[in-house]
Design an enzyme around this catalytic site. Structure first.
Site, PDB file in Angstrom:
ATOM      1  CD  GLU A   5       0.323   4.426  -6.549  1.00 10.36           C
ATOM      2  OE1 GLU A   5       0.958   4.551  -7.474  1.00 10.36           O
ATOM      3  OE2 GLU A   5       0.171   4.905  -5.607  1.00 10.36           O
ATOM      4  CG  HIS A   7      11.443 -13.609  16.774  1.00  8.93           C
ATOM      5  ND1 HIS A   7      12.019 -14.494  17.566  1.00  8.93           N
ATOM      6  CD2 HIS A   7      12.665 -13.433  15.888  1.00  8.93           C
ATOM      7  CE1 HIS A   7      13.074 -14.975  17.287  1.00  8.93           C
ATOM      8  NE2 HIS A   7      13.603 -14.341  16.265  1.00  8.93           N
ATOM      9  CE  LYS A  35      -4.955  10.886  -4.103  1.00 11.42           C
ATOM     10  NZ  LYS A  35      -4.277  11.244  -5.212  1.00 11.42           N
TER      11      LYS A  35
HETATM   12  O1  PA5 Z   1       2.396   6.945  -8.009  1.00 13.14           O
HETATM   13  C1  PA5 Z   1       1.678   7.976  -7.918  1.00 13.14           C
HETATM   14  O2  PA5 Z   1       1.425   8.699  -8.891  1.00 13.14           O
HETATM   15  C2  PA5 Z   1       1.154   8.588  -6.447  1.00 13.14           C
HETATM   16  O3  PA5 Z   1       1.948   7.968  -5.211  1.00 13.14           O
HETATM   17  C3  PA5 Z   1       1.609  10.099  -6.291  1.00 13.14           C
HETATM   18  O4  PA5 Z   1       3.141  10.164  -6.469  1.00 13.14           O
HETATM   19  C4  PA5 Z   1       1.248  10.545  -4.840  1.00 13.14           C
HETATM   20  O5  PA5 Z   1      -0.022  10.601  -4.916  1.00 13.14           O
HETATM   21  C5  PA5 Z   1       1.678  12.307  -4.869  1.00 13.14           C
HETATM   22  O6  PA5 Z   1       1.263  12.859  -5.961  1.00 13.14           O
HETATM   23  P1  PA5 Z   1       1.770  14.223  -6.286  1.00 13.14           P
HETATM   24  O7  PA5 Z   1       3.095  14.270  -6.686  1.00 13.14           O
HETATM   25  O8  PA5 Z   1       0.960  14.772  -7.390  1.00 13.14           O
HETATM   26  O9  PA5 Z   1       1.311  15.063  -5.145  1.00 13.14           O
END
Ligand code: PA5
Length: 450
Positions: free
Chosen positions: A285, A306, A420
């Site tokens: 990310e 393996h 999303k």
């Molecule tokens: O790194 C990030 O921002 C995401 O992985 C969020 O942690 C994840 O989408 C969960 O978001 P939230 O805590 O708003 O539910």
């Protein structure tokens, strides 16, 4: 930092690609980047709360510990609801610290997928148990945990009175905004704050990670102390050859420039599996944007030798590998002798399993090196909270430097919105009608709607 507990990085087997001279050549740029992180002038500088988190979180630790103690009294299980950064930190820590086979039986995870079978099975299971819930969502609008939270409230309402249920729900969310903050205030749940300047993947050392880890019975003071020591070390030592976070960041960047686009984080300990998952989110990310980035993947060895071993040894040469190796292993299990030697294994009779695992590691890393799969080895001295705290901070600091070397903002994640939006449209969320029609047209054309 106690030298016997210090994480180290050996880059010798990158030598066909990188040497100390190449790393040192990156020192001036690394200096600028590290200064921009500490001065808060870098890209994404509104998300730098993680830098001092091991120090700023200290004042919260007594309340987190106290809440974990209360959860122990109230319940035999804590169900943690969350996904991504609101899940992987706690999950990785508990898996890393727990017994590899019997594992952790107290903390369950929910809302990290939308599997109907997983959901129904978990809800059936907890009906027979005494349960508390830690709902973790910064935004409160993330679909997976929102569904899980609704399901669990509905289920537990069959078991507990409204008042009792409220006392069993702990929320970790935004200070002031969002759906979860609203529900929390309305229902009067005890809550912990995710600060605005801490992104999900950098939140393991906040209450997001610390409450579940404490509830699982682990020492969060030691975890935070390890992170604080690494944070201090990163402030004090900016030498690209001496600070493993900087060596790692610079080495990755140099490999990327030479066409190595995939990194495999390989370990020989099953307890490291979810650390790999946490690391994949952190690096994926943070770096994968603007059509740039190293694709992070992980492997459990020797198991995956393996399955993936063939590609690693002889496939397209776009991969490099980082071994995470545990130095002090808590087992002296020995391979017994067999006078009949019918399995022809007596050549290793009397050797410890750990010794065999180590020979497998050495054999693998030199085979991969010979096959032009450059690799480095990060040595993890012990499997304990203090070392894990160091490791979390080391990787967080490394990815910040590495992302800035790549020229991206390491602290945003605009790309995770795309699926999303499509999912909301397909589920008929009111404001997504135009998108729904467009997607429906594509689905009809493709002809494979599930
Ligand atoms: O790194 C990030 O921002 C995401 O992985 C969020 O942690 C994840 O989408 C969960 O978001 P939230 O805590 O708003 O539910």
């Amino acid at each position: 930092m106690n030298p016997s507990c210090r994480i180290s990085l050996n880059t010798a087997l990158l030598n066909h690609y990188i040497d100390d001279k190449a790393l040192t050549a990156l020192q001036p740029r690394v200096n600028e980047i590290v200064s921009s992180l500490f001065n808060k002038t870098c890209a994404g500088n509104d998300f730098l709360g993680w830098i001092d988190l091991p120090m700023t979180i200290q004042k919260e630790l007594p309340r987190i510990r106290e809440t974990a103690r209360r959860i122990h009294e109230q319940a035999d299980h804590l169900v943690c609801i969350g996904i991504g950064g609101s899940y992987l930190g706690a999950k990785s820590a508990i898996e890393f610290l727990a017994d590899p086979f019997t594992g952790n039986r107290r903390v369950l995870f929910f809302g990290q997928n939308i599997s109907a079978e997983y959901s129904e099975s978990l809800l059936q299971y907890i009906l027979q148990k005494q349960v508390c819930v830690n709902v973790i969502s910064k935004s409160g609008t993330t679909t997976e945990p929102a569904i899980a939270f609704r399901l669990i409230r509905n289920t537990l309402a069959k078991k507990y009175s409204e008042n009792e249920l409220k006392k069993r729900i702990y929320a970790t969310t935004d200070r002031a905004r969002g759906v979860m903050r609203h529900i929390t205030d309305e229902q009067g749940y005890e809550s912990f704050i995710i600060e605005d300047d801490i992104g999900g993947r950098f939140s393991v050392l906040s209450p997001v990670g610390l409450l579940p880890i404490a509830a699982a019975g682990y020492d969060i003071d030691a975890l935070v102390a390890g992170a604080a020591d690494m944070a201090q070390f990163c402030r004090d030592n900016r030498n690209v050859l001496e600070n493993p976070a900087l060596t790692y960041a610079a080495a990755r960047f140099s490999l990327y420039q030479q066409g190595k686009l995939v990194e495999i984080l390989s370990s020989f300990e099953p307890s490291f599996t979810f650390l790999g998952e946490w690391w994949k989110q952190l690096f994926g990310e943070s770096e994968g944007k603007d059509l740039k980035g190293i694709y992070p993947t992980s492997a459990n060895l020797t198991t995956d030798l393996h399955s993936l071993g063939q590609f690693m040894q002889e496939g397209r040469r776009l991969v490099f590998e980082t071994f995470l190796m545990l130095q002090q292993v808590g087992s002296r299990l020995v391979i017994p002798d067999d006078p009949a030697n019918s399995d022809q294994l007596n050549f290793i009779s009397g050797r410890t399993i750990d010794d065999v695992n180590r020979q497998a590691f050495l054999g693998t890393k030199f085979a991969h090196y010979a096959g032009d799969l450059p690799n480095m080895t990060m040595t993890i001295p012990l499997r304990n909270e203090y070392v894990l705290g160091q490791l979390y901070y080391l990787f967080e600091f490394a990815v910040a430097v590495s992302g800035l070397l790549l020229g991206v903002n390491p602290f945003n994640q605009p790309g995770v919105e795309a699926y999303k939006q499509n999912m909301f449209a397909l589920l008929g969320k009111p404001e997504y009608e135009a998108k729904r029609l467009e997607l429906q047209r594509q689905i009809d054309q493709e002809g494979t709607a599930a």
